[in-house]
Design an enzyme around this catalytic site. Sequence first.
Site, mmCIF file in Angstrom:
data_model
loop_
_atom_site.group_PDB
_atom_site.id
_atom_site.type_symbol
_atom_site.label_atom_id
_atom_site.label_comp_id
_atom_site.label_asym_id
_atom_site.label_seq_id
_atom_site.Cartn_x
_atom_site.Cartn_y
_atom_site.Cartn_z
ATOM 1 N N THR A 1 -6.315 5.199 5.464
ATOM 2 C CA THR A 1 -6.470 3.848 4.920
ATOM 3 C C THR A 1 -7.384 3.065 5.863
ATOM 4 O O THR A 1 -7.520 3.429 7.035
ATOM 5 C CB THR A 1 -5.103 3.126 4.833
ATOM 6 O OG1 THR A 1 -4.469 3.159 6.112
ATOM 7 C CG2 THR A 1 -4.185 3.787 3.803
ATOM 8 N N HIS B 1 3.815 11.063 5.766
ATOM 9 C CA HIS B 1 3.020 10.985 6.994
ATOM 10 C C HIS B 1 3.864 10.383 8.108
ATOM 11 O O HIS B 1 4.332 9.249 7.981
ATOM 12 C CB HIS B 1 1.777 10.104 6.798
ATOM 13 C CG HIS B 1 0.713 10.763 5.978
ATOM 14 N ND1 HIS B 1 -0.296 10.057 5.371
ATOM 15 C CD2 HIS B 1 0.501 12.070 5.689
ATOM 16 C CE1 HIS B 1 -1.099 10.917 4.734
ATOM 17 N NE2 HIS B 1 -0.629 12.138 4.910
ATOM 18 N N HIS C 1 0.826 -1.211 0.000
ATOM 19 C CA HIS C 1 0.000 0.000 0.000
ATOM 20 C C HIS C 1 0.860 1.259 0.000
ATOM 21 O O HIS C 1 0.410 2.324 -0.415
ATOM 22 C CB HIS C 1 -0.906 0.044 1.239
ATOM 23 C CG HIS C 1 -1.842 -1.113 1.327
ATOM 24 N ND1 HIS C 1 -2.759 -1.421 0.343
ATOM 25 C CD2 HIS C 1 -2.002 -2.055 2.283
ATOM 26 C CE1 HIS C 1 -3.442 -2.497 0.709
ATOM 27 N NE2 HIS C 1 -3.000 -2.893 1.874
ATOM 28 N N HIS D 1 5.608 7.019 6.361
ATOM 29 C CA HIS D 1 5.367 6.444 5.036
ATOM 30 C C HIS D 1 4.992 7.560 4.080
ATOM 31 O O HIS D 1 4.823 8.708 4.502
ATOM 32 C CB HIS D 1 4.265 5.374 5.121
ATOM 33 C CG HIS D 1 2.959 5.928 5.599
ATOM 34 N ND1 HIS D 1 2.575 5.896 6.919
ATOM 35 C CD2 HIS D 1 1.963 6.584 4.948
ATOM 36 C CE1 HIS D 1 1.394 6.480 7.051
ATOM 37 N NE2 HIS D 1 1.006 6.920 5.870
#
Length: 363
Positions: free
Chosen positions: A266, A186, A116, A167
């Site tokens: 997410t 982030h 992801h 990330h």
Amino acid sequence: MAAARLCAALIFAALCFLSHVTACVFKYGTSPDSLEAPHAGTHWDHGLNGDDWTGVDATGKPWACMSGIRQSPINLPNAETLKNRGSNIPDKFRTRWSYPTIYSNGSNVEVINTGHAIQIEWLSPFAADVAIVVPARQDSNTRITSVLGMTETDQATTVKATPLQFHFHTVSEHLVGGKHYPLELHIVHRVTDLPACTAGCFSVTGVLFELTQSEDNPFLEAIWAALPMREGAINYLPPDAEVRLEELLPPPSSREYVTYEGSLTTPPCSEGLLWHVMLKPQKISMAQWTKYKTAVGYKDCSLKNGTASAGNVHQHHHHRRSLAAEEATGNAEDYDCKVVAYGYNYRASQRLYGRAVRLAALT
Ligand SMILES: [Zn+2]
């Protein structure tokens, strides 16, 4: 035909060409070497930028993505607009960041391709100090987002937020004045020393990046050199490499930021997070951006002939995860995966629903 059966068994919603047994095309997050355990909640990816995120977490609890009214990311007003609205936060209520350098010893800093995003975690203590303002007197109802409602005369103290991982998203998740940036960092922090947060509250710091035609960003270089291009792969930063997280933020004198209450971007999209997004963008080169888009890109995977062979990508069982492919076939490295198109891993902008958005202006 074995390859086709394996594809069907492994892939929940991937573009798997069952009629051609030699290869399957996978969206990131769905390939055989995805890090997701088969039964750890509903499968998801960024294919529709989050517009299809209905599902449940590993315990069967529905995600908040579609039902929540404090979701992230959002389109942030620019500084001028917020100033004109009188949305400034008093200077004494600013969040303060201090991140010492993380030194790699070759086995304590992981660069992970989760399928992801590219995520960096450290396996050694990291004495970072992020101070978030809360009311001087706290009770079990005092939330980490309290600072958003505080006024000049309130009595305040601070609590500490500890970074857990960081990330990147491409393109940026937050917009500023309707504008996307190519990349957003982030840094995810946990807060525990507030009565309401003993089980953990989260605060995320976002940093936007703009493209530069000149050199690479030197503070991304060590991480980018270790970017795992395969999902599920984890590379250690080499010995003597440094992560200078502080330098990935704008300098202290330029830390103008927007703050609001939002969510994880997410699944499960949990709410109650205190967001900070730095308004001064940092720089990334075209070559660095391209490499990131490739790392989160679409994969074309095929089953290798014969027995599994050791790949040239360093890979191991992460202590908190299991590899879906290994559960099914015994070894993720039974597959050859090639990136066939750039990928994007951002969630679309969410409705504000009247939330307060405040500016910590430069002083
Ligand atoms: Zn994120």
